[in-house]
Motif scaffolding. Structure first.
Motif, PDB file in Angstrom:
ATOM      1  N   GLN A 293       0.812  -1.220   0.000  1.00 22.93           N
ATOM      2  CA  GLN A 293       0.000   0.000   0.000  1.00 22.93           C
ATOM      3  C   GLN A 293       0.845   1.269   0.000  1.00 22.93           C
ATOM      4  OE1 GLN A 293      -2.728  -0.682   3.287  1.00 22.93           O
ATOM      5  NE2 GLN A 293      -4.170  -1.690   1.903  1.00 22.93           N
ATOM      6  N   GLY A 294       1.918   1.216  -0.784  1.00 25.37           N
ATOM      7  CA  GLY A 294       2.710   2.409  -1.017  1.00 25.37           C
ATOM      8  C   GLY A 294       3.825   2.689  -0.033  1.00 25.37           C
ATOM      9  N   GLN A 295       4.073   1.767   0.902  1.00 27.40           N
ATOM     10  CA  GLN A 295       5.180   2.001   1.849  1.00 27.40           C
ATOM     11  C   GLN A 295       6.534   1.797   1.167  1.00 27.40           C
ATOM     12  OE1 GLN A 295       4.692   0.381   5.902  1.00 27.40           O
ATOM     13  NE2 GLN A 295       2.640  -0.275   5.287  1.00 27.40           N
ATOM     14  N   HIS A 296       6.601   0.810   0.301  1.00 26.35           N
ATOM     15  CA  HIS A 296       7.829   0.534  -0.435  1.00 26.35           C
ATOM     16  C   HIS A 296       7.481   0.337  -1.914  1.00 26.35           C
ATOM     17  CE1 HIS A 296       8.574  -0.865   3.730  1.00 26.35           C
ATOM     18  NE2 HIS A 296       9.765  -0.316   3.556  1.00 26.35           N
ATOM     19  N   TRP A 297       8.393   0.775  -2.781  1.00 28.91           N
ATOM     20  CA  TRP A 297       8.147   0.698  -4.224  1.00 28.91           C
ATOM     21  C   TRP A 297       9.311   0.023  -4.929  1.00 28.91           C
ATOM     22  CZ3 TRP A 297       3.518   2.213  -6.277  1.00 28.91           C
ATOM     23  CH2 TRP A 297       2.696   3.007  -5.482  1.00 28.91           C
ATOM     24  N   GLN A 298       8.973  -0.831  -5.882  1.00 29.77           N
ATOM     25  CA  GLN A 298       9.960  -1.503  -6.738  1.00 29.77           C
ATOM     26  C   GLN A 298       9.847  -0.928  -8.135  1.00 29.77           C
ATOM     27  OE1 GLN A 298       9.838  -5.836  -6.812  1.00 29.77           O
ATOM     28  NE2 GLN A 298      10.359  -5.861  -9.000  1.00 29.77           N
ATOM     29  N   THR A 299      10.964  -0.551  -8.717  1.00 34.13           N
ATOM     30  CA  THR A 299      10.961   0.052 -10.048  1.00 34.13           C
ATOM     31  C   THR A 299      10.853  -1.025 -11.119  1.00 34.13           C
ATOM     32  OG1 THR A 299      12.301   1.903  -9.279  1.00 34.13           O
ATOM     33  CG2 THR A 299      12.187   1.552 -11.652  1.00 34.13           C
ATOM     34  N   VAL A 329       0.282   0.191  -8.831  1.00 34.33           N
ATOM     35  CA  VAL A 329       1.216   0.600  -9.880  1.00 34.33           C
ATOM     36  C   VAL A 329       1.046   2.090 -10.119  1.00 34.33           C
ATOM     37  CG1 VAL A 329      -0.427  -0.063 -11.709  1.00 34.33           C
ATOM     38  CG2 VAL A 329       1.990   0.234 -12.264  1.00 34.33           C
ATOM     39  N   ARG A 330       2.165   2.779 -10.270  1.00 37.14           N
ATOM     40  CA  ARG A 330       2.119   4.213 -10.545  1.00 37.14           C
ATOM     41  C   ARG A 330       3.254   4.602 -11.496  1.00 37.14           C
ATOM     42  NH1 ARG A 330       4.397   6.906  -4.835  1.00 37.14           N
ATOM     43  NH2 ARG A 330       6.610   6.409  -5.214  1.00 37.14           N
ATOM     44  N   ALA A 331       3.042   5.672 -12.220  1.00 38.21           N
ATOM     45  CA  ALA A 331       4.049   6.208 -13.138  1.00 38.21           C
ATOM     46  C   ALA A 331       4.399   7.630 -12.739  1.00 38.21           C
ATOM     47  CB  ALA A 331       3.541   6.173 -14.569  1.00 38.21           C
ATOM     48  N   THR A 332       5.625   8.015 -13.042  1.00 39.95           N
ATOM     49  CA  THR A 332       6.113   9.387 -12.856  1.00 39.95           C
ATOM     50  C   THR A 332       6.730   9.829 -14.165  1.00 39.95           C
ATOM     51  OG1 THR A 332       6.601   8.903 -10.537  1.00 39.95           O
ATOM     52  CG2 THR A 332       7.630  10.864 -11.487  1.00 39.95           C
ATOM     53  N   ASP A 333       6.491  11.088 -14.567  1.00 45.33           N
ATOM     54  CA  ASP A 333       7.076  11.560 -15.815  1.00 45.33           C
ATOM     55  C   ASP A 333       8.206  12.548 -15.565  1.00 45.33           C
ATOM     56  OD1 ASP A 333       5.974  14.141 -15.480  1.00 45.33           O
ATOM     57  OD2 ASP A 333       4.243  13.717 -16.755  1.00 45.33           O
ATOM     58  N   THR A 334       8.819  13.004 -16.638  1.00 49.43           N
ATOM     59  CA  THR A 334      10.011  13.848 -16.538  1.00 49.43           C
ATOM     60  C   THR A 334       9.711  15.257 -16.053  1.00 49.43           C
ATOM     61  OG1 THR A 334       9.770  14.311 -18.908  1.00 49.43           O
ATOM     62  CG2 THR A 334      11.334  12.583 -18.274  1.00 49.43           C
ATOM     63  N   LEU A 335       8.442  15.635 -15.949  1.00 48.84           N
ATOM     64  CA  LEU A 335       8.073  16.919 -15.359  1.00 48.84           C
ATOM     65  C   LEU A 335       7.714  16.773 -13.883  1.00 48.84           C
ATOM     66  CD1 LEU A 335       5.936  18.562 -18.212  1.00 48.84           C
ATOM     67  CD2 LEU A 335       8.363  18.901 -17.671  1.00 48.84           C
ATOM     68  N   GLY A 336       7.941  15.555 -13.336  1.00 50.57           N
ATOM     69  CA  GLY A 336       7.647  15.317 -11.932  1.00 50.57           C
ATOM     70  C   GLY A 336       6.198  15.011 -11.647  1.00 50.57           C
ATOM     71  N   GLN A 337       5.386  14.878 -12.684  1.00 50.75           N
ATOM     72  CA  GLN A 337       3.973  14.545 -12.485  1.00 50.75           C
ATOM     73  C   GLN A 337       3.846  13.061 -12.135  1.00 50.75           C
ATOM     74  OE1 GLN A 337       1.581  17.341 -15.531  1.00 50.75           O
ATOM     75  NE2 GLN A 337       3.144  16.080 -16.533  1.00 50.75           N
ATOM     76  N   GLN A 338       3.079  12.783 -11.105  1.00 54.35           N
ATOM     77  CA  GLN A 338       2.928  11.412 -10.604  1.00 54.35           C
ATOM     78  C   GLN A 338       1.459  11.126 -10.378  1.00 54.35           C
ATOM     79  OE1 GLN A 338       4.353  10.079  -6.482  1.00 54.35           O
ATOM     80  NE2 GLN A 338       6.015   9.375  -7.838  1.00 54.35           N
TER      81      GLN A 338
END
Length: 363
Positions: A293-299, A329-338
């Protein structure tokens, strides 16, 4: 005019999932969608609002008018002969992509129940929109480019052509096409042939199919699909619609396509696969997976090099013992948008990009 269902039957894969029969809306199954970076024409998603026009591939013309020195027209054949031809890969995405998930969060009424398959990627060919704009003596008062379609749509007792607009200062205009080929073939009628606008990184609603005219205006289009639909309204009250922002850039997003949500998995290494996409001038930077639930993330690993206006597929290997898991699952882009934790609910169910949650059963 042709009904879209008859065109679909002749042109599309038998595995396509129909969201609405007429006018036709359909997408490829998620597990098939991510098997290839570019979807064949037979598996490209379909979004229509009305009938499919029957138009000549050479003599059909578009009118250019509004705040320019004088109106003029040019045929598709003349565009092919007089303007340069370029190709580029771009992803188109429906504004209602992932609407079913938003509906599960809070009910949405009267809209198509799109899953996460309301998008596809193709290699498009045609004339750069900029090449056509250079032939127009645009007046300083012009701030928006309005497009109108040859199709016929019925809304609230009126019949009219689909339309929309983009600001003339939109940076992605430099990447926009007057597209007349798709994956090396003549642009199919179901996807806007003989000529459509293609504007990467912007909601698919602005990449107008069956292009009839381009107008230069001081204001955004007054077409129903610009002024009424495709707005992020929080209620159905007229004042809320008036104040709601018009859809424009795609939001950052990531989706799990494999395994299927209800599939029981064997213990050991489990491979998750999906896609990520963002809009405007941003690129996908990373996709992450969490099982707590978002405590740890694997790339995750990005399979495709991020490119402007294109999706990137991703993959992640997880070693799991027997049990029940909630996978985020979540994505982040190069403008820092998440991606946000919770949906930005709206009446139409547009632009759902909250962190996707998938239940996994491992035995």
């Amino acid at each position: 005019m042709r009904d879209s269902q008859s065109v679909f039957a002749a042109a599309k894969s038998a595995t396509m999932q129909v969201v609405q029969a007429e006018p036709l809306n359909a997408g490829a199954p998620l597990d098939e969608l991510v098997n290839a970076y570019i979807q064949p024409n037979s598996q490209f998603f379909v979004r229509t609002h009305g009938t499919v026009p029957t138009l000549d591939p050479e003599t059909t013309s578009i009118t250019i008018h509004g705040l320019i020195a004088e109106p003029w027209s040019i045929s598709v054949g003349e565009i092919k002969q007089q303007l340069p031809y370029v190709e580029q890969v771009a992803t188109l995405q429906c504004a209602g992509n992932r609407r079913q998930e938003m509906h599960a969060y809070k009910a949405i009424y009267g809209e198509l129940p799109w899953g996460a398959n309301g998008l596809s990627t193709a290699r498009w060919g045609g004339a750069p929109l900029r090449a056509l704009l250079e032939h127009c003596a645009i007046q300083p008062a012009a701030k928006h480019l309005l497009g109108l379609s040859y199709d016929q749509v019925e809304r609230h007792g009126q019949t009219f052509g689909y339309g929309g607009s983009i600001p003339l200062n939109e940076p992605m205009i430099e990447h926009a096409l007057l597209a007349y080929t798709m994956n090396g073939e003549a642009l199919p009628a179901l996807h806007g042939g003989p000529l459509r606008l293609l504007i990467p990184g912007i909601v698919g609603a602005r990449s107008i199919k069956w292009l009839r005219s381009l107008e230069f205006s001081a204001e955004p289009s007054h077409n129903y699909f610009q002024r009424r639909a495709y707005r992020l309204a929080q209620s159905s009250e007229p004042e809320a619609w008036h104040k709601a922002p018009m859809l424009h850039e795609l939001p950052v997003n990531a989706v799990v396509c494999q395994p299927a949500p209800d599939q029981t998995l064997a213990t050991g290494v489990i491979t998750l696969a999906g896609y990520a996409i963002t809009g405007g001038q941003a690129l996908i930077e990373r996709v992450e997976i969490s099982l707590d639930q978002g405590q740890h993330w694997q790339t995750a690993n990005l399979i495709d090099e991020p490119k402007l206006g294109c999706w990137s597929r991703w993959q992640a290997d997880l070693e799991l013992v027997a049990g029940e898991y909630e996978c985020w699952v979540r994505a982040t882009d190069t403008l820092g948008q998440q991606q946000p934790d919770q949906p930005a609910w709206n009446v139409k169910g547009y632009h759902h990009n909250a962190i996707q949650r998938l239940h996994l059963t491992v035995r």
